[in-house]
Design an enzyme around this catalytic site. Structure first.
Site, short mmCIF file in Angstrom:
data_model
loop_
_atom_site.label_atom_id
_atom_site.label_comp_id
_atom_site.label_asym_id
_atom_site.label_seq_id
_atom_site.Cartn_x
_atom_site.Cartn_y
_atom_site.Cartn_z
N ARG A 15 2.51 -1.16 -5.82
CA ARG A 15 2.13 -0.65 -4.49
C ARG A 15 2.34 -1.71 -3.41
O ARG A 15 2.88 -1.41 -2.34
CB ARG A 15 0.68 -0.16 -4.48
N ASN A 33 -1.87 4.76 -6.70
CA ASN A 33 -1.96 4.93 -8.15
C ASN A 33 -2.59 6.28 -8.44
O ASN A 33 -3.51 6.72 -7.75
CB ASN A 33 -2.85 3.85 -8.77
#
Length: 87
Positions: A15, A33
């Site tokens: 990320r 996520n």
């Protein structure tokens, strides 16, 4: 563009790296996520810019962690401001 990444994509800085790469493109969206171990990327912008961004994510060292990319294209909803990591 929505991409669901699978593989070893959580706990490897996916990320953070994606957000860093996004800064180099004129796109908006989110990355997060999912509970099932995948990472969801939603990005809006010009299609060519989005394609370049998608390739740049792989080129930023994340290719080794990606087993599959499930890509869905749709019209932009203009619901984002900037590009953010969603928790």
């Amino acid at each position: 563009m929505e991409i669901l990444y699978s593989g070893h994509v959580q706990g490897v800085g996916f990320r953070y790296t994606t957000k860093t790469v996004a800064a180099g493109y004129e796109i908006i969206g989110t990355v997060r996520n999912l509970e099932d171990g995948r990472v969801e990327l939603i990005a809006e912008g010009v299609r060519d810019e989005l394609e370049q961004f998608r390739r740049a994510i792989r080129g930023a060292g994340l290719k080794l962690f990606i087993r599959d990319e499930a890509i869905t294209w749709s019209e932009a909803q203009n619901r984002f401001k900037g590009f953010e990591i969603v928790r």
